[in-house]
Design a protein around this motif. Structure first.
Motif, mmCIF file in Angstrom:
data_model
loop_
_atom_site.group_PDB
_atom_site.id
_atom_site.type_symbol
_atom_site.label_atom_id
_atom_site.label_comp_id
_atom_site.label_asym_id
_atom_site.label_seq_id
_atom_site.Cartn_x
_atom_site.Cartn_y
_atom_site.Cartn_z
ATOM 1 N N GLY A 107 37.564 -18.428 -65.859
ATOM 2 C CA GLY A 107 36.124 -18.156 -65.962
ATOM 3 C C GLY A 107 35.447 -17.890 -64.627
ATOM 4 O O GLY A 107 34.235 -17.726 -64.572
ATOM 5 N N GLY A 134 38.706 -21.167 -69.779
ATOM 6 C CA GLY A 134 37.449 -21.396 -70.494
ATOM 7 C C GLY A 134 37.674 -22.092 -71.825
ATOM 8 O O GLY A 134 36.745 -22.659 -72.418
ATOM 9 N N ARG A 135 38.896 -22.083 -72.305
ATOM 10 C CA ARG A 135 39.244 -22.841 -73.507
ATOM 11 C C ARG A 135 38.897 -24.323 -73.321
ATOM 12 O O ARG A 135 38.538 -25.018 -74.252
ATOM 13 C CB ARG A 135 40.750 -22.676 -73.747
ATOM 14 C CG ARG A 135 41.261 -23.356 -74.959
ATOM 15 C CD ARG A 135 40.778 -22.730 -76.224
ATOM 16 N NE ARG A 135 41.279 -21.404 -76.442
ATOM 17 C CZ ARG A 135 41.137 -20.738 -77.586
ATOM 18 N NH1 ARG A 135 40.482 -21.274 -78.600
ATOM 19 N NH2 ARG A 135 41.613 -19.518 -77.712
ATOM 20 N N SER A 139 34.873 -23.637 -75.286
ATOM 21 C CA SER A 139 35.336 -23.266 -76.623
ATOM 22 C C SER A 139 34.652 -24.057 -77.742
ATOM 23 O O SER A 139 34.413 -23.520 -78.820
ATOM 24 C CB SER A 139 36.855 -23.394 -76.720
ATOM 25 O OG SER A 139 37.252 -24.732 -76.551
ATOM 26 N N ARG A 340 34.006 -15.345 -71.503
ATOM 27 C CA ARG A 340 34.385 -15.617 -72.891
ATOM 28 C C ARG A 340 33.989 -14.513 -73.850
ATOM 29 O O ARG A 340 34.045 -14.688 -75.061
ATOM 30 C CB ARG A 340 33.838 -16.968 -73.342
ATOM 31 C CG ARG A 340 32.324 -17.113 -73.501
ATOM 32 C CD ARG A 340 32.021 -18.596 -73.734
ATOM 33 N NE ARG A 340 30.754 -18.931 -74.319
ATOM 34 C CZ ARG A 340 29.744 -19.504 -73.634
ATOM 35 N NH1 ARG A 340 29.868 -19.711 -72.345
ATOM 36 N NH2 ARG A 340 28.638 -19.852 -74.244
ATOM 37 N N LYS A 345 40.359 -14.291 -74.391
ATOM 38 C CA LYS A 345 40.683 -15.343 -75.338
ATOM 39 C C LYS A 345 41.715 -14.840 -76.345
ATOM 40 O O LYS A 345 41.724 -13.661 -76.699
ATOM 41 C CB LYS A 345 39.398 -15.703 -76.101
ATOM 42 C CG LYS A 345 38.989 -17.143 -75.953
ATOM 43 C CD LYS A 345 37.658 -17.358 -76.610
ATOM 44 C CE LYS A 345 37.592 -18.735 -77.238
ATOM 45 N NZ LYS A 345 36.262 -18.990 -77.787
#
Ligand SMILES: Nc1nc2c(c(=O)[nH]1)N[C@H]1C(S)=C(S)[C@@H](COP(=O)(O)OP(=O)(O)OC[C@H]3O[C@@H](n4cnc5c(=O)[nH]c(N)nc54)[C@H](O)[C@@H]3O)O[C@H]1N2
Ligand SMILES: Nc1nc2c(c(=O)[nH]1)N[C@H]1C(S)=C(S)[C@@H](COP(=O)(O)OP(=O)(O)OC[C@H]3O[C@@H](n4cnc5c(=O)[nH]c(N)nc54)[C@H](O)[C@@H]3O)O[C@H]1N2
Ligand code: SF4
Ligand SMILES: [Mo]
Length: 693
Positions: A107, A134-135, A139, A340, A345
């Motif tokens: 990110g 970023g998960r 998320s 994101r 993703k």
């Protein structure tokens, strides 16, 4: 001679602008950093931003491609690096199949790089395995926002509206240390009469400004939100007409809340009943109100549902889509928002399109000039990718902009897996703990040398232009991806000559999607300083406040859903009697790769620590400022004790900014939220013993 550099902070999601002046007097360089006026930060900078130039200009930067030979890194040319990578990737894919290569992003990468990385995985490599850090960050909130509202944009209204709001709930967000330049929005709101409620197991610098601090037990936010809803519904604070016209699912939520017992909620959350009652009443009574959540609520194995329950509160009281009323997932990384939206993703294509939707696939395939059937399907989440690395289903990894052996949960397992890889390539500017395990390191540009757009926590797209030439033969991330794609024979799909050229393609790829950037251009960004998405046409001003008249779901309504009182699976007790929670301190950033390179920041805090309540410490014979071992079922670390009554007696806190023996993720659990795959970073069970007893 002086060099004036106009830039934007590489760290958190506020994206403060700055001017750095480099003066060179008789060979001695000095730096002056000044904030530049811009909308979100209003011309403020925090200590990390002030000192960010130090890691970028550090002599420890990687300035040429490196390859490991006999256990040592040796410099190689770019051509040699690309050739070697293409050869190994081809060899592994022909032996083990296309999905034998995993791609892992971050990110901090610009929108252009995030977009190019997603395309690189799907088109240049043809692998389904791509995900990003970023998960671990956004998320849960993203899933909650998408399901409840039909869209996930960090703040549903402009930051300026915080000042107009009458009641603010800050749940699991430590803005004072994590987005410090935003604090005046909240302190001004308070001066304007707002009532501020902070929900955190610790009395943080953010809690200091609160009128009411709910010192919740880690992992119990969903239950606490049920308690608040109970008070709101029983107190008659529901907005019946909003519920009727703008939402679905209220009857089920009402039935669920009717069965809730406030005394039990108080018992399981550890928050006194009177405080829950006051918080619910204050929010219910207020004419306007906002709820902001961050990782305290979200990094849980029920993170997405916990967020939905806070959204339920907003919907029940009709506090959304109006001035001073809305939801905010306080985004984390510099480009935590844009990162994101454009395809890093596992399940996503640019513009927030879905890789599982035929129409979306067809649109992107057309933009990319590939056959719709050739696009891979959905992959798996970041930690699940690490499981596949460990089981050797993934044989090679291409990593850009993350330090996964420090930032993944269950870090010992993740490191073990990465050590098993047949081939591991990373693009970084520094030797992170993970980069040290690579076969090839590709040196990439820092924020001062890199042009691209980043989308801040408000959903405002900002342009950051390169302010100085890169050191050595360092390249920008998007350039590395284009060159490498060419070595893999996919040159025609990556014809970019500048970051702007990538953005021009991104505009088209995002057109008509939820995160529509079509109306945004570099020229506009230069002139207007920043533009909010969605922005579907060149004359569109960008949307500051979402949901004024409808929600972007098929029926135009927001969805409410009953949320159970979730209990973290790993409960404190027996051999591991304490809850461990984790998070951040003001002066360091994430796994610390960048901030530890800054002498100023490092001097403020050069080692990790564990916050422990003095009563708990006494019972464990732990003194202040001594080295202790913290153990969980998965590992142990050694850190320094910090006694403080600001934390709950049953909880300890360790920051995430250190590696090796101080890496907190050696203790955290691999259990994930089943719907968004967010790890439960914010709670596991631990014990503490003095290092020398
Ligand atoms: N200084 C600094 N700033 C940063 C970063 C950094 O590393 N350093 N990182 C950036 C990034 S990527 C992110 S994601 C954001 C993170 O921003 P935040 O989410 O605000 O930061 P954290 O410290 O992880 O967690 C926030 C608070 O959650 C509390 N908490 C822990 N467990 C629970 C719980 O069960 N319930 C509740 N309600 N609260 C709980 C913690 O005590 C902590 O005070 O910050 C961004 N800004
Ligand atoms: N226990 C615990 N663990 C956590 C969290 C927590 O709260 N508790 N928080 C989680 C969260 S919210 C996050 S966001 C993750 C983050 O964790 P990581 O993904 O590991 O993030 P960083 O530490 O920022 O690592 C970034 C790496 O990328 C490099 N880098 C920076 N900018 C660029 C760039 O532009 N290009 C390239 N190629 N490289 C770059 C840096 O030098 C560094 O080596 O950690 C997660 N882990
Ligand atoms: S770390 Fe965040 S608040 Fe601090 S200067 Fe950078 S962008 Fe601004
Ligand atoms: Mo994050």
């Amino acid at each position: 001679m002086s060099l004036v550099m106009e830039s934007q902070c590489p760290f958190c999601s506020v994206q403060c602008k700055m001017t750095i002046t480099e003066k060179n007097e008789s060979g001695i360089k000095t730096y002056e950093v000044e904030p530049r006026k811009n909308s979100a930060s209003e011309g403020r900078l925090c200590i990390k931003g002030m000192n960010a130039y130090q890691h970028a200009l550090s002599g420890e930067r990687i300035t040429e491609p490196l390859m490991k030979k006999n256990g040592q890194f040796v410099p190689i040319s770019w051509d040699e690096a690309y050739e070697r990578i293409a050869e190994k990737f081809n060899e592994l894919q022909s032996t083990f199949g296309r999905d034998a290569i995993g791609v892992y992003g971050g990110g901090s990468l610009t929108n252009e790089t995030s977009y190019a990385l997603g395309k690189f995985a799907r088109v240049a490599l043809g692998t389904k395995y791509i995900d990003y850090n970023g998960r671990f960050c956004m998320s849960a909130a993203a899933t909650a926002g998408n399901k409840a509202f039909g869209v996930d944009r960090g703040l549903t209204n402009a930051l300026a509206e915080v000042r107009e709001s009458d009641c603010l709930i800050l749940a699991g967000t430590n803005i004072a240390e994590c987005q410090p330049t935003l604090m005046p929005y909240f302190t001004d709101a308070k001066e304007n009469g707002a009532f501020i409620i902070v929900i955190d197991p610790r009395y943080t610098a953010t809690a200091e400004m609160a009128d009411l601090h709910l010192k919740v037990k880690p992992g119990m936010d969903a239950a606490l939100a049920n308690g608040l809803l109970k008070v709101i519904l029983d107190g008659g604070y529901a907005d019946e007409s909003f519920l009727e016209n703008r939402t679905t699912g209220f009857d089920e939520v009402k039935a669920h809340i009717d069965a809730i017992d406030l005394t039990e909620i108080s018992l399981i959350t550890g928050v006194p009943k009177e405080e829950i009652e006051e918080a619910g009443r204050r929010f219910g009574e207020a004419a306007s109100g906002m709820i902001l959540t961050a990782r305290g609520v979200e990094q849980q194995t029920d993170g997405s549902m916990a967020v939905r329950n806070f959204i339920n509160i907003l919907l029940a009281t009709g506090k959304i889509g109006k001035p001073g009323s809305g939801y905010g997932a306080v985004t984390g990384q510099a480009n935590g928002q844009g990162g994101r939206e454009h395809g890093q993703k596992a399940d996503q294509l640019p513009g927030y399109r879905s890789i599982e939707n035929d129409e979306h696939r067809a649109y992107i395939a057309k933009v990319w000039g590939v056959n719709h059937g050739e696009l891979p399907g959905k992959g798996v989440s970041a930690y699940e990718m690490m499981e596949k690395v460990h089981s050797q289903e993934i044989r090679a990894l291409f990593l850009m902009g993350s330090n996964p052996i420090v930032s993944n949960p269950n870090a010992n397992f993740v490191e073990e897996g990465i050590r098993k890889l047949d081939f591991f390539v990373t693009a970084d500017m520094h030797f992170s703990e993970t980069a040290q395990l690579a076969d090839i390191i590709l040196p990439t540009a820092s924020y001062l040398e890199n042009t691209g757009t980043l989308t801040n926590l408000e959903g405002r797209v900002l342009l950051r232009e390169a302010a100085r030439p890169a050191p050595g033969i360092v390249k920008q991330d998007w350039e590395v991806l284009s060159d490498l794609a060419a070595s893999l024979g996919k040159e025609s799909f990556f014809p970019y000559t500048s970051a702007e050229a990538v953005f021009e393609e991104l505009r088209i790829a995002s057109r008509g999607g939820i995160a529509d950037y079509y109306g945004i251009t570099y020229d506009r960004l230069r002139k207007e300083e920043g533009v909010y998405w969605p922005c579907p046409s060149l004359d569109h001003p960008g949307e500051k406040r979402l949901f004024e008249t409808s929600f972007p779901r098929a029926d135009g309504k927001a969805e409410m859903i009953p949320v159970p009182n979730h209990f973290p699976k790993e409960q404190a007790g027996g051999r591991y009697p304490l809850h461990l929670t984790t998070g951040r301190v003001l002066g360091h950033y994430l796994t610390g790769v960048q901030t530890h390179k800054s002498p100023t920041l490092e001097a403020r805090q050069f080692e990790s620590f564990v916050e422990i309540h003095p009563k708990t410490a006494r019972s464990l014979r732990i003194q202040d400022d001594t080295l202790v071992k913290v153990h969980s079922r998965r590992g142990e670390i050694i850190v320094r004790s910090k006694l403080t009554a600001s934390i709950r007696e049953d909880t300890v806190f360790v920051p995430m900014h250190w590696d090796g023996i101080q890496n907190i993720n050696k203790l955290t659990s691999e259990e994930l939220d089943p719907s968004c795959k967010m790890p439960g970073f914010k709670v596991c069970a631990v014990s503490i013993t003095p290092l020398i007893s």
